[in-house]
Every structure is written in C-alpha cells, then in structure tokens.
Write a protein that holds these residues in place. Structure first.
Motif, PDB file in Angstrom:
ATOM      1  N   LEU A 277       0.929  -1.244  -0.172  1.00  0.00           N
ATOM      2  CA  LEU A 277      -0.039   0.005  -0.132  1.00  0.00           C
ATOM      3  C   LEU A 277       0.915   1.201  -0.086  1.00  0.00           C
ATOM      4  O   LEU A 277       0.549   2.386  -0.687  1.00  0.00           O
ATOM      5  CB  LEU A 277      -0.868   0.006   1.410  1.00  0.00           C
ATOM      6  CG  LEU A 277      -1.908  -0.974   1.261  1.00  0.00           C
ATOM      7  CD1 LEU A 277      -2.725  -1.077   2.498  1.00  0.00           C
ATOM      8  CD2 LEU A 277      -3.076  -0.563   0.255  1.00  0.00           C
ATOM      9  N   VAL A 278       2.002   0.999   0.873  1.00  0.00           N
ATOM     10  CA  VAL A 278       2.932   2.218   0.724  1.00  0.00           C
ATOM     11  C   VAL A 278       3.400   2.413  -0.527  1.00  0.00           C
ATOM     12  O   VAL A 278       3.634   3.565  -1.107  1.00  0.00           O
ATOM     13  CB  VAL A 278       4.016   2.034   1.807  1.00  0.00           C
ATOM     14  CG1 VAL A 278       5.006   3.154   1.583  1.00  0.00           C
ATOM     15  CG2 VAL A 278       3.418   2.139   3.105  1.00  0.00           C
ATOM     16  N   ASP A 279       3.799   1.473  -1.340  1.00  0.00           N
ATOM     17  CA  ASP A 279       4.517   1.699  -2.655  1.00  0.00           C
ATOM     18  C   ASP A 279       3.564   2.212  -3.395  1.00  0.00           C
ATOM     19  O   ASP A 279       3.819   2.783  -4.679  1.00  0.00           O
ATOM     20  CB  ASP A 279       5.104   0.257  -3.228  1.00  0.00           C
ATOM     21  CG  ASP A 279       6.108  -0.366  -2.311  1.00  0.00           C
ATOM     22  OD1 ASP A 279       6.905   0.438  -1.656  1.00  0.00           O
ATOM     23  OD2 ASP A 279       6.305  -1.595  -2.395  1.00  0.00           O
ATOM     24  N   GLY A 280       2.021   1.879  -3.388  1.00  0.00           N
ATOM     25  CA  GLY A 280       1.094   2.376  -4.219  1.00  0.00           C
ATOM     26  C   GLY A 280       0.574   3.839  -3.649  1.00  0.00           C
ATOM     27  O   GLY A 280      -0.173   4.521  -4.466  1.00  0.00           O
ATOM     28  N   GLY A 281       1.303   4.493  -2.538  1.00  0.00           N
ATOM     29  CA  GLY A 281       1.037   5.873  -2.267  1.00  0.00           C
ATOM     30  C   GLY A 281       0.007   6.242  -1.680  1.00  0.00           C
ATOM     31  O   GLY A 281      -0.627   7.225  -1.541  1.00  0.00           O
ATOM     32  N   VAL A 282      -0.550   5.143  -0.730  1.00  0.00           N
ATOM     33  CA  VAL A 282      -1.755   5.325  -0.005  1.00  0.00           C
ATOM     34  C   VAL A 282      -1.623   6.249   1.125  1.00  0.00           C
ATOM     35  O   VAL A 282      -0.446   6.092   1.652  1.00  0.00           O
ATOM     36  CB  VAL A 282      -2.229   3.861   0.424  1.00  0.00           C
ATOM     37  CG1 VAL A 282      -3.122   4.276   1.537  1.00  0.00           C
ATOM     38  CG2 VAL A 282      -2.974   3.209  -0.734  1.00  0.00           C
ATOM     39  N   ARG A 283      -2.317   7.172   1.505  1.00  0.00           N
ATOM     40  CA  ARG A 283      -2.057   8.067   2.705  1.00  0.00           C
ATOM     41  C   ARG A 283      -2.516   7.203   3.880  1.00  0.00           C
ATOM     42  O   ARG A 283      -3.573   6.434   3.884  1.00  0.00           O
ATOM     43  CB  ARG A 283      -2.996   9.366   2.614  1.00  0.00           C
ATOM     44  CG  ARG A 283      -2.712  10.465   1.458  1.00  0.00           C
ATOM     45  CD  ARG A 283      -3.377  11.685   1.904  1.00  0.00           C
ATOM     46  NE  ARG A 283      -4.843  11.366   2.062  1.00  0.00           N
ATOM     47  CZ  ARG A 283      -5.279  12.329   3.123  1.00  0.00           C
ATOM     48  NH1 ARG A 283      -4.811  13.316   3.483  1.00  0.00           N
ATOM     49  NH2 ARG A 283      -6.783  12.199   3.292  1.00  0.00           N
ATOM     50  N   ALA A 284      -1.747   7.458   5.003  1.00  0.00           N
ATOM     51  CA  ALA A 284      -2.064   6.780   6.136  1.00  0.00           C
ATOM     52  C   ALA A 284      -3.313   6.905   6.588  1.00  0.00           C
ATOM     53  O   ALA A 284      -4.106   6.108   7.307  1.00  0.00           O
ATOM     54  CB  ALA A 284      -0.968   7.002   7.191  1.00  0.00           C
ATOM     55  N   TYR A 285      -3.847   8.175   6.670  1.00  0.00           N
ATOM     56  CA  TYR A 285      -5.055   8.666   7.055  1.00  0.00           C
ATOM     57  C   TYR A 285      -6.148   7.947   6.432  1.00  0.00           C
ATOM     58  O   TYR A 285      -7.047   7.291   7.138  1.00  0.00           O
ATOM     59  CB  TYR A 285      -5.213  10.203   6.934  1.00  0.00           C
ATOM     60  CG  TYR A 285      -6.502  10.949   7.708  1.00  0.00           C
ATOM     61  CD1 TYR A 285      -6.813  10.493   9.001  1.00  0.00           C
ATOM     62  CD2 TYR A 285      -7.655  11.249   6.733  1.00  0.00           C
ATOM     63  CE1 TYR A 285      -7.858  11.258   9.525  1.00  0.00           C
ATOM     64  CE2 TYR A 285      -8.771  11.617   7.426  1.00  0.00           C
ATOM     65  CZ  TYR A 285      -8.942  11.704   8.799  1.00  0.00           C
ATOM     66  OH  TYR A 285     -10.295  12.210   9.253  1.00  0.00           O
ATOM     67  N   ASP A 286      -6.101   7.758   5.184  1.00  0.00           N
ATOM     68  CA  ASP A 286      -7.082   6.920   4.455  1.00  0.00           C
ATOM     69  C   ASP A 286      -7.309   5.470   4.729  1.00  0.00           C
ATOM     70  O   ASP A 286      -8.242   5.092   4.838  1.00  0.00           O
ATOM     71  CB  ASP A 286      -6.925   7.192   2.882  1.00  0.00           C
ATOM     72  CG  ASP A 286      -6.874   8.581   2.409  1.00  0.00           C
ATOM     73  OD1 ASP A 286      -7.841   9.243   3.042  1.00  0.00           O
ATOM     74  OD2 ASP A 286      -6.293   8.993   1.290  1.00  0.00           O
ATOM     75  N   LEU A 287      -6.045   4.963   5.005  1.00  0.00           N
ATOM     76  CA  LEU A 287      -5.916   3.622   5.317  1.00  0.00           C
ATOM     77  C   LEU A 287      -6.713   3.372   6.705  1.00  0.00           C
ATOM     78  O   LEU A 287      -7.458   2.470   6.924  1.00  0.00           O
ATOM     79  CB  LEU A 287      -4.423   3.242   5.566  1.00  0.00           C
ATOM     80  CG  LEU A 287      -3.990   1.856   6.465  1.00  0.00           C
ATOM     81  CD1 LEU A 287      -4.783   0.866   5.980  1.00  0.00           C
ATOM     82  CD2 LEU A 287      -2.691   1.642   6.594  1.00  0.00           C
ATOM     83  N   TRP A 288      -6.463   4.061   7.657  1.00  0.00           N
ATOM     84  CA  TRP A 288      -6.881   4.019   9.077  1.00  0.00           C
ATOM     85  C   TRP A 288      -8.455   4.434   9.149  1.00  0.00           C
ATOM     86  O   TRP A 288      -9.124   3.886   9.840  1.00  0.00           O
ATOM     87  CB  TRP A 288      -6.206   4.924  10.150  1.00  0.00           C
ATOM     88  CG  TRP A 288      -4.821   4.260  10.199  1.00  0.00           C
ATOM     89  CD1 TRP A 288      -3.635   5.184   9.887  1.00  0.00           C
ATOM     90  CD2 TRP A 288      -4.125   2.953  10.198  1.00  0.00           C
ATOM     91  NE1 TRP A 288      -2.500   4.507   9.989  1.00  0.00           N
ATOM     92  CE2 TRP A 288      -2.594   3.109  10.437  1.00  0.00           C
ATOM     93  CE3 TRP A 288      -4.814   1.864  10.629  1.00  0.00           C
ATOM     94  CZ2 TRP A 288      -1.855   1.901  10.679  1.00  0.00           C
ATOM     95  CZ3 TRP A 288      -4.193   0.799  10.795  1.00  0.00           C
ATOM     96  CH2 TRP A 288      -2.625   0.818  10.708  1.00  0.00           C
TER      97      TRP A 288
END
Length: 487
Positions: free
Chosen positions: A111-122
């Motif tokens: 997910l990090v490699d895909g550029g996901v924002r941490a806030y969206d993940l949580w």
C-alpha cells in the motif's frame, strides 16, 4: 498449622509458577496472570488515548486483556472503572494476522508503494470496525481504501450513526492499536503510519462522544510521529505511561507464586495471608501488594537478606530492581521475571545446597542475562544504538563526556551512522525495525537522545553513565559492578 516452606519448596514453587522466558507474542493474558497494579489504572481509562511504554512493560498484555470480555470485567472490578463493562472493543492493528480487520505488514508495504495516505488507510480500518457493509467480505485493502476515498460523505454518516447507536446503547466503541513497531521496516514510513492513527484518534475524541481509540506505543515512536503530525501534541495531555515501581514488581512476583495450583502455592498463601479471592483467582493482601518492608521480609525468605555476607554487599530486595533499571529509572517486569528465572536455574545447577531458594550469585547471573536480552531488544528496535555504543566498549563508567565525544570522533561515528542509513534505504534485512538518531551529525544532541531513551544518564558532575542493564552486555566496565558474562 501450615508447615513453613523450606528452600527447596520455594525453589520448586518459583520454577513452576514463574512464566518461562517470554515475549509479548507468546504469553496470552489469563485470569491467573492478570495483575492490576495501581500505576496502570490511568492507562485503562476509556478516554486515555495514548498509552506509552517500552519493551516488556505490558502494552500487548493490556491490549489483549481489553479484547477479552472476562478479563476486561475483572479489570473493571479491580480498578473501579465501570465504563470498562460498557465497551464494544475492536482491534485496529496488532501483531496477530487479522486481514479482515486490518492489513498485515506485507500488504501495508504494498500500500505504501502504491502511495496510499496513512489517514485514508486508518479510516478504512475504522469503518470496518464500525460495520460498513460495503467494506465487508473478501476485499483487498486497496479496494477498501479506494471506497473510503470515493465516499467521504458516507464515511462521515457512518461515524455519526455509530456514535448515536453507541449513545443509545450506553456503550463506547473502543478501537485498539498495538505492535506499531511492526508497521513498516522503514522508520520514517512507520512514523507516518503512526501519525495517521493519532490523527484519526484525535478526530474521534473531538468529534464523537462514544467512539474512542487507544494506542499502545513506544515513547520514541510517539515522539517520532509528533514530527509528522503537529496536532498530535494535543494527545499528550491525557496520555498514560505503563510504569512499574519496585512494589509493583514484587507484587507481580508474589501474585504468580500465590496463583499456582500446587501445595507450595497454598502454603505460600497461608504463610503470607490473609489473601482474598476474585473471579477464581487469589488476591494479595494489601501489605504484600504495596508495603515494601513487608515485601522485603518475604523476599528475604526466598533469597536471603543480603547479596553476600552482610548488608555492605547489598540488600537483595533492592539490589535486583536497581541493577535492572534503565537510565530513566524504569524496570520492565519481563526483565525482572526473566532475571529471577535465570537466578533459580543458576542456583539449582550450582548451589543446590544453598539455604535459600535463590543464591546471590544466581541473581548476578540473572542480571547479566537480562542485560544481554535488553541489548538484543534495543538492537532490533533501534539498530543505530549498538553502532553508537560500540566505540565505548572496554571503557569504564562513569566516563567524562569529552572522552565519549573523542571516541566517537576517532571511530568516525557519523560515517558509520550514514552507512547504516544507506543500508536501510537499500533494503537491508526486512525483518528488522529501522530507525536512526535524529541528529547523527551532532554528537552532543546524540548523548541527549540516548539519555532520553534510558541508555545513558548524566551524573550531577557531568560525567556519563550507563545503567547496568545496558552496560554489562555492551562490555563496559564499572568498578565493583556486575561483570560482563564470560563466553
């Protein structure tokens, strides 16, 4: 009248009752090992968002206890926190695989490699915990996150509806986050993940009445996340720390000894009573729980009063925690119990005829073993720390600060730290948790960082000291101190 325990009786009780050498992932909380020190009461409050603690102090233990209805009820009774009975608890992150509730380390990395924002993940994790139907089923987390990003209004409506339903049911929905050191091997990215959790937790605190997050976290990770999330400092006002006093540590020991189903345990309770009972477990008398003089008297029956022929060699009751204490005067119960385990093993193997269950040389061996374990742990958590201490090996503490700086300069420490950072960026060992000092080029501030971590401490005369729990395994001497283990 119950017969008094002899040395071998105490030894057998210690061997059978103490948990084996342990880590948080292998020891589950149960009714019999649940111990509720007064100093942890604030950490269990529902509105306490951040619970700080180093390795081995009980973060994962308490997180898993809160997930267990029966243990949570016991904690509610013994801590007099009625709200603990009125919770719906969900895991938001932890060391155990639960891909339907939160992504594991491998998926997080992708997910990090895909550029996901941490806030969206949580936020996706939050909505899964709150029962968002569109996020149920066998979905990848990238799909769940994409849905959250595409439906911000639905997210807000779900949170508001869950808050109202909890209000109607007179409960609080509590979401727990633990094992954050496993979020990502790159510490900078792990810090951003933690900042996202803190941001979400603060939002729930400010915008809802009945949805709360509780975050079990190492102090250095909390401080690192603050660099990425300015408003996180608002969470420090009600943060709690899992700390253990000397009385707490010995209370835990006696709790184990009194809650093992053997004749020796029964005789131990009879000789130290009266004990109470709650939820099928035995509760220590108040004097044995919090009176250090009474505790010292009982421990002297196990280990003798002195660390040798007389008091000049040290008092056994204070000697053990004093030599396991880090630079900020904290002792982890894991180190304490593991040192006692080693002390009993050493006594059984070399001093079986000793008139006490624990020989003082066994206690010294226990401290040596605890030091090696602690250094291994900090090397895993913060690989740069052994790199920084290595140039000091062979020296004796307390040591002049100028000599520390000279040794670091002579060893070209800054270059060594840069090479470590480059190795991290190039991949390194993916099983390790990565971090680095904040100021690798400023050695004075590096000393301050080590002091904050508890690896060093500064004496009143300005000299630098290392507590025994680090000093011994790092092969640094102290006149008259516990020596390094000879291999």
């Amino acid at each position: 009248m119950t017969a008094q325990l002899e040395a071998e009786d105490y030894r057998n009780l210690l061997v059978s009752a103490l948990p084996p050498a342990q880590d948080a992932d292998t020891v589950d909380p149960t009714l019999f090992n649940l111990f509720t020190p007064d100093s942890h009461r604030l950490a269990l409050h529902v509105d306490t968002t951040v619970v700080r603690g180093g390795r081995g102090v009980g973060k994962t233990f308490w997180c898993r206890s809160l997930l267990d209805d029966q243990l949570r009820d016991v904690a509610a009774e013994e801590y007099r926190i009625e709200r603990l009975r009125k919770l719906r608890v969900s895991p938001g992150y932890g060391s155990r695989l639960a891909p339907e509730l939160y992504p594991g380390a491998g998926e997080l990395a992708s997910l990090v490699d895909g550029g996901v924002r941490a806030y969206d993940l949580w936020n996706a994790v939050l909505l899964v915990a709150l029962g968002q139907p569109e996020l149920a089923g066998d979905l990848d987390w990238s799909e769940r996150i994409a849905w959250v990003q595409a439906h911000p209004g639905a997210r807000d409506r779900t949170v508001a509806r869950a808050d109202r339903e909890a209000q109607d049911q007179q409960i609080t929905h509590l979401i727990l986050f633990d094992a954050l050191e496993h979020l990502h091997r790159d510490r900078a990215l792990a810090d951003r993940f933690v900042a996202g959790i803190l941001q979400l937790a603060l939002e729930m605190r400010l915008s809802t009445k009945n949805i709360r997050c509780k975050i079990f976290i190492r102090p250095d990770m909390f401080d690192g996340a603050l660099l990425h999330f300015p408003d996180a400092s608002k969470l420090t006002s009600n943060a709690a720390s899992l700390q253990w006093t000397t009385a707490n540590l010995y209370g835990l020991l006696f709790h184990y000894l009194g809650n093992h189903e053997t004749i020796e345990s029964e005789r131990f309770r009879s000789s130290t009573g009266p004990w109470g009972q709650h939820a099928g477990r035995h509760l220590l008398p108040l004097t044995l729980l919090g009176d250090e003089k009474v505790q010292a008297s009982v421990f002297s029956k196990l280990a003798g009063p002195y660390m040798g022929a007389n008091y000049r060699k040290g008092i056994t009751y204070t000697w053990l925690p004093n030599h396991l204490m880090d630079g900020v005067e904290q002792v982890s119960p894991r180190s304490f119990l593991n040192a006692l385990n080693m002390a009993v093993d050493e006594t059984r193997g070399k001093y079986a005829s000793h008139p006490y269950a624990i020989h003082h040389e066994g206690m010294r061996r226990g401290v040596q073993e605890a030091s090696q374990t602690r250094v291994n742990e900090i090397g895993e958590d913060m690989p740069w720390v052994p790199t920084v201490i290595k140039p000091l090996m062979g020296q004796q503490v307390p040591i002049e600060q100028r000599l520390v700086l000279d040794l670091w300069h002579a060893s070209d420490l800054t270059s060594a730290l840069r090479k470590e950072a480059d190795r991290v960026k190039s991949g390194g060992n993916a099983t390790e948790v990565r971090t680095g000092p904040r100021y690798p080029d400023d050695h004075l501030r590096l000393i301050d960082e080590l002091i904050a971590l508890g690896v060093m401490r500064r004496r009143k005369d300005g000299r630098i000291d290392l507590p025994d729990v680090y000093r011994i395994a790092f092969s640094i001497g102290r006149k008259g101190g516990v020596p390094k283990v000879q291999s």
